[in-house]
Design a protein around this motif. Structure first.
Motif, short mmCIF file in Angstrom:
data_model
loop_
_atom_site.label_atom_id
_atom_site.label_comp_id
_atom_site.label_asym_id
_atom_site.label_seq_id
_atom_site.Cartn_x
_atom_site.Cartn_y
_atom_site.Cartn_z
N ARG A 306 -5.66 0.15 28.78
CA ARG A 306 -5.39 -0.35 30.19
C ARG A 306 -6.44 -0.64 31.17
NH1 ARG A 306 -0.66 3.19 29.10
NH2 ARG A 306 0.89 2.12 28.61
N TYR A 307 -7.53 0.12 30.85
CA TYR A 307 -8.64 -0.08 31.85
C TYR A 307 -9.39 -1.38 31.67
CZ TYR A 307 -12.62 1.21 35.01
OH TYR A 307 -13.58 1.35 35.51
N TYR A 308 -9.38 -1.61 30.55
CA TYR A 308 -10.10 -2.95 30.17
C TYR A 308 -9.28 -4.18 29.70
CZ TYR A 308 -14.39 -0.33 29.98
OH TYR A 308 -15.59 0.62 30.06
N VAL A 309 -7.94 -4.02 29.97
CA VAL A 309 -7.11 -5.10 29.61
C VAL A 309 -7.16 -6.58 30.37
CG1 VAL A 309 -5.31 -4.60 31.41
CG2 VAL A 309 -4.56 -5.59 28.98
N ASP A 310 -7.72 -6.41 31.60
CA ASP A 310 -7.96 -7.73 32.28
C ASP A 310 -9.41 -8.10 32.53
OD1 ASP A 310 -5.29 -8.08 32.91
OD2 ASP A 310 -5.48 -6.70 34.62
N VAL A 311 -10.37 -7.20 31.66
CA VAL A 311 -12.00 -7.40 31.70
C VAL A 311 -11.98 -8.72 30.75
CG1 VAL A 311 -14.14 -6.65 30.90
CG2 VAL A 311 -12.35 -5.03 32.13
N PRO A 312 -13.01 -9.63 31.20
CA PRO A 312 -13.42 -11.01 30.36
C PRO A 312 -13.73 -10.45 29.02
CG PRO A 312 -14.40 -11.12 32.47
CD PRO A 312 -13.88 -9.75 32.58
N GLN A 313 -13.20 -11.07 27.99
CA GLN A 313 -13.36 -10.95 26.58
C GLN A 313 -14.75 -10.43 26.23
OE1 GLN A 313 -10.59 -10.33 25.20
NE2 GLN A 313 -11.21 -9.76 22.95
N GLU A 314 -15.84 -11.40 26.83
CA GLU A 314 -17.24 -10.85 26.57
C GLU A 314 -17.86 -9.71 26.89
OE1 GLU A 314 -17.21 -13.59 30.19
OE2 GLU A 314 -16.01 -13.59 28.13
N GLU A 315 -17.07 -9.13 27.72
CA GLU A 315 -17.26 -7.81 28.47
C GLU A 315 -16.72 -6.55 27.85
OE1 GLU A 315 -17.46 -8.01 32.75
OE2 GLU A 315 -18.28 -10.04 32.74
N VAL A 316 -15.93 -6.72 27.11
CA VAL A 316 -14.95 -5.62 26.59
C VAL A 316 -15.79 -5.01 25.44
CG1 VAL A 316 -12.89 -5.40 25.09
CG2 VAL A 316 -12.76 -6.64 26.99
N PRO A 317 -15.78 -3.50 25.52
CA PRO A 317 -16.37 -2.90 24.38
C PRO A 317 -15.86 -2.98 23.38
CG PRO A 317 -15.18 -1.39 26.06
CD PRO A 317 -15.20 -2.81 26.74
N PHE A 318 -16.61 -2.63 22.10
CA PHE A 318 -16.30 -2.70 20.84
C PHE A 318 -14.95 -1.72 20.72
CE2 PHE A 318 -16.19 -1.23 16.48
CZ PHE A 318 -15.83 -2.37 15.65
N ARG A 319 -15.11 -0.42 21.24
CA ARG A 319 -13.96 0.57 21.13
C ARG A 319 -12.73 0.02 21.35
NH1 ARG A 319 -12.16 4.68 18.21
NH2 ARG A 319 -11.21 6.34 19.40
N TYR A 320 -12.75 -0.79 22.44
CA TYR A 320 -11.51 -1.41 22.78
C TYR A 320 -10.65 -1.93 21.75
CZ TYR A 320 -8.39 -4.69 25.53
OH TYR A 320 -7.08 -5.26 25.79
N HIS A 321 -11.47 -2.62 20.84
CA HIS A 321 -10.73 -3.50 19.84
C HIS A 321 -10.27 -2.51 18.92
CE1 HIS A 321 -12.04 -7.42 21.35
NE2 HIS A 321 -13.07 -6.75 21.40
N THR A 325 -6.09 -1.95 17.65
CA THR A 325 -5.60 -1.82 16.28
C THR A 325 -4.73 -0.66 16.17
OG1 THR A 325 -7.63 -2.76 15.54
CG2 THR A 325 -6.49 -1.83 13.79
N LYS A 326 -5.04 0.63 16.87
CA LYS A 326 -4.52 1.72 16.71
C LYS A 326 -3.15 1.66 17.47
CE LYS A 326 -5.15 6.86 17.48
NZ LYS A 326 -6.34 7.71 17.82
N TYR A 327 -3.11 1.01 18.63
CA TYR A 327 -2.03 1.40 19.71
C TYR A 327 -1.32 -0.11 19.77
CZ TYR A 327 -3.80 5.96 20.68
OH TYR A 327 -4.28 7.12 20.59
N GLY A 328 -1.79 -1.15 19.74
CA GLY A 328 -1.60 -2.27 20.18
C GLY A 328 -1.97 -2.59 21.48
N LYS A 329 -1.77 -3.89 22.04
CA LYS A 329 -1.95 -4.27 23.38
C LYS A 329 -0.85 -3.43 24.29
CE LYS A 329 -4.13 -7.86 25.97
NZ LYS A 329 -4.34 -9.18 26.05
N LEU A 330 -1.45 -2.70 25.35
CA LEU A 330 -0.36 -2.18 26.04
C LEU A 330 -0.45 -2.94 27.66
CD1 LEU A 330 -1.62 1.61 25.45
CD2 LEU A 330 0.09 0.28 24.45
N GLU A 331 0.63 -2.78 28.15
CA GLU A 331 0.79 -3.37 29.61
C GLU A 331 0.47 -2.36 30.53
OE1 GLU A 331 1.81 -6.34 30.26
OE2 GLU A 331 1.72 -6.68 28.10
N PRO A 332 -0.10 -2.63 31.75
CA PRO A 332 -0.47 -1.96 32.77
C PRO A 332 0.69 -1.08 33.09
CG PRO A 332 -1.35 -4.17 33.36
CD PRO A 332 -0.43 -4.34 32.17
N LEU A 333 0.62 0.31 33.54
CA LEU A 333 1.54 1.12 34.00
C LEU A 333 1.98 0.57 35.49
CD1 LEU A 333 0.10 4.57 32.93
CD2 LEU A 333 1.90 3.36 31.76
N ALA A 334 3.43 0.97 35.54
CA ALA A 334 3.80 0.51 36.99
C ALA A 334 3.26 1.32 37.87
CB ALA A 334 5.27 0.48 36.81
#
Length: 424
Positions: A306-321, A325-334
Motif C-alpha cells: 500500500r505504501y508504494y501503490v501510487d509511486v511511479p512504476q520506475e521508482e517502485v522497488p523490486f520487492r514490491y513486485h 505476486t504473493k498478495y495481489g494488488k491491495l487497495e489503500p485502507l480506508a
C-alpha cells in the motif's frame, strides 16, 4: 630483571579477596577455591578465590610473584583486568601463563599499545576463547599475533580502538564466531569486507557507530564473504540508501539485524521504519532486538504494498513486485477517525418544552447544569438531570455525580437530556 613499579596483580588479589573483604561462601556454583598455599607464602591459606576474578581499575602495572599466581589461580576461568595500568605484554603473559584454565580475558583500557606483543608472549593466551581489547589501541599487528597463537578464540572485542582501516593477516581465523568492532571509524566497505576474509566462520558482526556509508559489493560476492553470518548490527552507521538494506538479503544465513539511528530511516515514522525494513528482509526473524512474528511480517508486507501503490512504476522497488505476486494488488485502507466525539446535538426536555442544543462532552455534569440554568430557569442546586440513550432498551439514567464527565455516559447525537425540579 627489576620488577616494574606500581601495584602488582598478586598484591591487589590479596587485598581484594582476603577473608575480611571476600568471606568464604558455600553453595553450588559459587566457584570458591581455597588452595594449598606455596611454601613461605604470607597468606597462610587465608585467601578465598572465586573462579571469576574482577580486578578492574586497581592500578595494576605488573604480575608479581608468579609462583603464588600459579598456586592461587589454577582454577580461575575468567579474569577482568580492564582499566588498569598494564603497558607491558610480558607482564600480562606472566599472569596469564599461570592461569591454565583461563577462557575469558578482559584487557580493555590498558595502555598495551606502548609495547610489542611477541609470539612467545601471545602463546601463553592459547586457551583463551573470549578476548576483550576495547580501548586498548591494539594495532592490527598485535591482533594478527593474537589470532596466530589463539587457535580456539571464539569472541573478540576491538571497540574504541580508532581503526580507520583493517589489515588482513596471512592466515584466516576459522574459530572466531563473534566480532565486536564498534565505535571505530570504518566508513568504507572495502575495509569491512576484509573482516569476512579474516573470519570466514563469523556468526555475529557488531559494527555499530562506525559511520559505514554504503555496502558496495555484488550480491554473490557478499554470500561468499560472509557465508555463516547470522546477526549484524549497523546501529548509527551512515547508510543512506534502500539498496544497502536490500543487500543484506545476500547473506545466506542472516536472521537478526539492528538498524537504529541510520540517516536513511530518519524521515520516516517509527511505524514506517519497522514495517518497511521487515518487508524488505524476508528472512530476518529479529529486528532491533524484537522478534518478528508471522502476523507482524504479513502486516508489514501488506503495508509495503500500500505504501508504494501510487509511486511511479520506475521508482517502485523490486520487492514490491514480489509481494504483489504473493498478495495481489491491495487497495489503500480506508481512513477511520477513532478520536472520541467532542460534542453532541441533544434534545433537552423540561416540563412541556423541548429544545435542541449542542453540548460539549468534555465538560462535567455540574458544568452542564450551569449551561442549562438560563434555559430551564432553575438554580443548579434544584436541578435533577437524566440521560436517555435513544438506542438503548432501558430507561433514563440519572446523572447523579456532579464531577462526572459527560463523555463517560456515551452521549451521541439524537440522545435526550431530561431536566426536573427537585421536590420540595
Amino acid at each position: 630483571m627489576d620488577q616494574p613499579s606500581g601495584r602488582s596483580f598478586m598484591q591487589v588479589l590479596c587485598e581484594k579477596y582476603s577473608p575480611e573483604n571476600f568471606p568464604y561462601r558455600r553453595g553450588p556454583g559459587m566457584g570458591v577455591h581455597v588452595p594449598a598455599t606455596p611454601q613461605g607464602s604470607p597468606m597462610k591459606d587465608r585467601l578465598n578465590l572465586p573462579s571469576v576474578l574482577v580486578l578492574n581499575s586497581c592500578g595494576i602495572t605488573c604480575a608479581g610473584d608468579e609462583k603464588e599466581i600459579a598456586a592461587f589461580c589454577a582454577h580461575v576461568s575468567e579474569l577482568d583486568l580492564s582499566d588498569n595500568k598494564l603497558e607491558d605484554w610480558h607482564e600480562v603473559s606472566k599472569i596469564v601463563s599461570n592461569v591454565p584454565q583461563l577462557e575469558f580475558l578482559n584487557l580493555s583500557s590498558n595502555p598495551l599499545n606502548l609495547s610489542v606483543l611477541e609470539r612467545t608472549c601471545a602463546g601463553s593466551f592459547s586457551g583463551v576463547r573470549k578476548l576483550v581489547l576495547n580501548n586498548s589501541k591494539a594495532s592490527w599487528e598485535t591482533v594478527h599475533t593474537i589470532l596466530q597463537e589463539l587457535p580456539d578464540l571464539e569472541e573478540l572485542f576491538l571497540c574504541l580502538n580508532d581503526y580507520k582501516t583493517v589489515s588482513c593477516p596471512s592466515i584466516c581465523c576459522h574459530s572466531l564466531k563473534l566480532l565486536h568492532i564498534t565505535d571505530n571509524n570504518l566508513q568504507d566497505w572495502t575495509e569491512i569486507r576484509k573482516l569476512g576474509v579474516m573470519f570466514p566462520s563469523l556468526d555475529t558482526l557488531v559494527l555499530a557507530n562506525n559511520h559505514l556509508n554504503a555496502i558496495e559489493e555484488p550480491d554473490d560476492s557478499l554470500a561468499r564473504l560472509f557465508p555463516n553470518l547470522r546477526s549484524i548490527s549497523l546501529h548509527k552507521s551512515g547508510l543512506q540508501s534502500w539498496e544497502d538494506i536490500d543487500k543484506l538479503n545476500s547473506f545466506p544465513k542472516l536472521e537478526e539485524v539492528r538498524l537504529l539511528g541510520i540517516p536513511l530511516l530518519q524521515p520516516y515514522t517509527t511505524e514506517e521504519r519497522r514495517k518497511l525494513v521487515i518487508a524488505r528482509l524476508p528472512s530476518v526473524s529479529k529486528l532491533n532486538g524484537s522478534v518478528v512474528t508471522d502476523g507482524e511480517r504479513e502486516d508489514s508486507e501488506r503495508f509495503f504494498i500500500r505504501y508504494y501503490v501510487d509511486v511511479p512504476q520506475e521508482e517502485v522497488p523490486f520487492r514490491y513486485h514480489e509481494l504483489i505476486t504473493k498478495y495481489g494488488k491491495l487497495e489503500p485502507l480506508a481512513e477511520v477517525d477513532l478520536r472520541p466525539q467532542s460534542s453532541a446535538k441533544v434534545e433537552v426536555h423540561f416540563n412541556d418544552q423541548v429544545e435542541e442544543m449542542s453540548i460539549r462532552l468534555d465538560q462535567t455534569v455540574a458544568e452542564l447544569k450551569k449551561q442549562l440554568k438560563t434555559l430551564v430557569q432553575l438554580p443548579t442546586s434544584n436541578m435533577l438531570l437524566y440521560y436517555f440513550d435513544h438506542e438503548a432498551p432501558f430507561g433514563p439514567e440519572e446523572m447523579k455525580y456532579s464531577s462526572r464527565a459527560l463523555h463517560s455516559f456515551g452521549i451521541r447525537d439524537g440522545d435526550k437530556i431530561y431536566v426536573e425540579s427537585k421536590t420540595k
